[in-house]
Design a protein around this motif. Structure first.
Motif, short mmCIF file in Angstrom:
data_model
loop_
_atom_site.label_atom_id
_atom_site.label_comp_id
_atom_site.label_asym_id
_atom_site.label_seq_id
_atom_site.Cartn_x
_atom_site.Cartn_y
_atom_site.Cartn_z
N HIS A 106 23.81 38.92 13.09
CA HIS A 106 24.37 37.88 12.24
C HIS A 106 24.21 36.50 12.89
N ILE A 107 23.69 35.56 12.12
CA ILE A 107 23.40 34.20 12.61
C ILE A 107 24.67 33.36 12.57
N VAL A 108 24.92 32.63 13.65
CA VAL A 108 26.04 31.69 13.69
C VAL A 108 25.67 30.50 12.80
N PRO A 109 26.46 30.19 11.77
CA PRO A 109 26.10 29.10 10.85
C PRO A 109 25.88 27.78 11.58
N GLY A 110 24.78 27.11 11.23
CA GLY A 110 24.49 25.79 11.79
C GLY A 110 23.98 25.80 13.21
N SER A 111 23.68 26.97 13.78
CA SER A 111 23.31 27.05 15.19
C SER A 111 21.82 26.97 15.45
N SER A 120 9.42 26.60 13.99
CA SER A 120 8.74 27.83 14.45
C SER A 120 9.74 28.92 14.81
N PRO A 121 10.44 29.47 13.81
CA PRO A 121 11.46 30.50 14.07
C PRO A 121 10.85 31.90 14.23
N ASN A 122 9.84 32.01 15.08
CA ASN A 122 9.13 33.28 15.24
C ASN A 122 9.61 33.99 16.50
N GLN A 163 6.63 47.33 25.73
CA GLN A 163 6.04 47.80 24.47
C GLN A 163 6.52 46.95 23.30
N LEU A 164 5.58 46.33 22.58
CA LEU A 164 5.93 45.55 21.40
C LEU A 164 6.54 46.45 20.33
N VAL A 165 7.65 46.01 19.76
CA VAL A 165 8.29 46.72 18.65
C VAL A 165 7.91 46.07 17.34
N THR A 166 8.12 44.77 17.24
CA THR A 166 7.81 44.06 16.01
C THR A 166 7.90 42.56 16.24
N THR A 167 7.47 41.79 15.27
CA THR A 167 7.70 40.35 15.23
C THR A 167 8.53 40.05 13.99
N VAL A 168 9.34 39.03 14.06
CA VAL A 168 10.25 38.75 12.96
C VAL A 168 10.55 37.26 12.91
N LYS A 169 10.82 36.75 11.72
CA LYS A 169 11.24 35.37 11.52
C LYS A 169 12.67 35.36 10.99
N TYR A 170 13.40 34.32 11.32
CA TYR A 170 14.73 34.16 10.75
C TYR A 170 14.75 32.92 9.86
N GLN A 171 15.67 32.92 8.92
CA GLN A 171 15.89 31.76 8.05
C GLN A 171 17.17 31.07 8.50
N ALA A 172 17.09 29.76 8.72
CA ALA A 172 18.24 29.02 9.23
C ALA A 172 19.44 29.14 8.30
N SER A 173 19.21 29.29 7.01
CA SER A 173 20.30 29.34 6.03
C SER A 173 20.80 30.76 5.78
N ALA A 174 20.17 31.76 6.40
CA ALA A 174 20.53 33.15 6.13
C ALA A 174 21.80 33.55 6.87
N ASP A 175 22.45 34.60 6.39
CA ASP A 175 23.64 35.13 7.05
C ASP A 175 23.27 35.99 8.26
N GLN A 195 16.19 26.89 19.12
CA GLN A 195 17.21 27.88 19.44
C GLN A 195 17.80 28.48 18.18
N VAL A 196 18.39 29.66 18.35
CA VAL A 196 19.18 30.31 17.31
C VAL A 196 20.27 31.11 18.02
N GLU A 197 21.46 31.14 17.43
CA GLU A 197 22.57 31.88 18.01
C GLU A 197 22.98 33.01 17.07
N PHE A 198 23.33 34.15 17.68
CA PHE A 198 23.82 35.30 16.94
C PHE A 198 25.20 35.68 17.47
N TYR A 199 26.01 36.27 16.62
CA TYR A 199 27.31 36.76 17.07
C TYR A 199 27.10 37.98 17.97
N GLY A 200 27.96 38.10 19.00
CA GLY A 200 27.85 39.20 19.95
C GLY A 200 28.88 40.28 19.69
#
Length: 390
Positions: free
Chosen positions: A278-283, A288-290, A310-322, A358-363
């Motif tokens: 879960h993305i911390v709102p506004g963080s 380049s959110p790759n 070992q590579l698992v995957t690549t992913v992008k996040y959306q700044a406005s997403a939950d 940067q991006v922050e997630f809840y722990g």
């Protein structure tokens, strides 16, 4: 092995599937192996569909600097919480190749030339000697300063950076020691004061096509020399810490968490698995959110093997997403098979040390609905009795 809880509705659903398999009709002739719709002499496995907390989530810090950009960043921009402010300082290493040719000369004056790239007005600054030389790409845990480099024209430690003039005087005696190799030829750090308004300026870096930083030395007798910069960096650090899981670049931070595979039953078959953060709102900050997700070769964060795997995957996040999700089905299946060690997942930015972001997630200390989770559907193997034939 910790028993895996079977929700009542899942047990009921599995039982319903088993009943359906028994009464289903088939046009195929009977055989010991059953038809398309049922397996004779077998009992279907139990399906589990659950949400598991991730274990041991932590932030890993690497003391890097932005060393490959065409500009050097300076200052501190305004940021609205929860996005932290990032302080920028400039680090310059002078190339003293050929200085021995001037060892017998006496320094009359010296200036550090910095060419503005984007400067709006005047920026207060201080010059410092660092305790160590700097090489391109070096780790910089901190800016360990020896002494301030005063302006020899007025004896002040306080300076002003601007577009013009672009020459900043250095003490002749200090430069004399550098030229003759009688003083440590350490790097120069240019720092932005903490008690001034927040803003950002940029100056031409070593990687710029022209107007790179240089030291110009005038000697008694009318001769001069130019010593160029052979290493530089923007030293980027957050002005405040965060309690969340943060991934950042410029000041590289990665996150690591372990997978609770011991909560699956023996010989579990994984149908699908995904990790939700879960993305911390506004963080979020920067472009380049790759992100890259990999399984490290070692479970020890201090090991060199921990930085690769070992590579698992690549992913992008959306700044406005939950939240952000990525698929982990194949990786977890290989871990359960013993093909891959369960060293957890590391998530980092791609092309690290390229820009500030940067991006922050809840722990795991967040409220229950916001914690990092593994969403997994698995089942126990079917129970087949070869002696119980029709």
């Amino acid at each position: 092995m910790i028993p895996f809880h079977i929700p009542a509705r899942v047990r009921a659903y599995a039982a319903l599937l088993a009943a359906f398999a028994i009464v289903a009709c088939s046009s195929d002739p009977p055989s010991p192996l059953g038809s398309d719709n049922d397996l004779a002499s077998s009992t279907p496995g139990v399906v589990f569909d659950d949400t598991l907390d991730l274990d041991g989530d932590t932030v890993l810090v690497y003391h890097t600097a932005l060393a490959n950009d065409t500009v050097l960043e300076f200052g501190r921009p305004s940021a609205v919480p929860p996005v932290p402010e990032y302080q920028r300082a400039m680090v310059l290493q002078i190339d003293w190749a050929g200085a021995s040719n001037d060892a017998a000369k006496t320094v009359l004056s010296a200036v550090l030339r910095l060419t503005a790239d984007d400067v709006d007005g005047a920026f207060p600054a201080r010059f410092y000697q660092l305790s160590e030389p700097y090489a391109e790409g070096d780790s910089l845990p901190s800016l360990d300063t020896l002494a301030v480099i005063v302006d020899p024209t007025n004896g002040s430690a306080d300076r002003t950076l601007q577009t013009l003039p672009r020459e900043y005087p250095l003490p002749p005696a200090l430069v004399q020691g550098w030229v003759r190799d009688e003083a440590d030829r350490n790097a120069i750090a240019i720092l932005y004061p903490d008690d001034v308004n927040d803003r950002i300026a940029t100056f031409k870096a070593l990687e710029a096509a022209r107007d790179r930083p240089q030291l110009i030395v005038q000697y008694v007798g009318g001769t001069s020399s130019i010593f160029r910069i052979n290493a530089d960096a923007s030293f980027v650090r957050p002005a405040a810490n965060t309690s969340h899981l943060v991934i950042s670049d410029g000041y590289v931070r990665r996150i690591h968490f372990k997978l609770p595979l011991d909560r699956l039953t023996d010989r579990s078959a994984v149908h699908s698995a995904r990790v939700r953060l879960h993305i911390v709102p506004g963080s979020t900050l920067g472009t380049s959110p790759n992100l890259i997700v990999f399984i490290p070769k070692s479970s020890n964060p201090t090991s060199v093997d921990f930085t690769q795997g070992q590579l698992v995957t690549t992913v992008k996040y959306q700044a406005s997403a939950d939240y952000m999700e990525f698929t982990a089905t194949n990786a977890i299946a290989l871990m359960l098979q013993g093909t891959l060690d369960n060293n957890g997942f590391v998530v980092r930015y791609d092309a690290e040390n390229s820009k500030l972001r940067q991006v922050e997630f809840y722990g795991s200390d967040a409220p229950d609905s916001l914690r990092p989770r593994l969403l997994i559907t698995s089942s126990t193997p079917a129970d087949f009795d070869p002696d119980d034939t029709p």
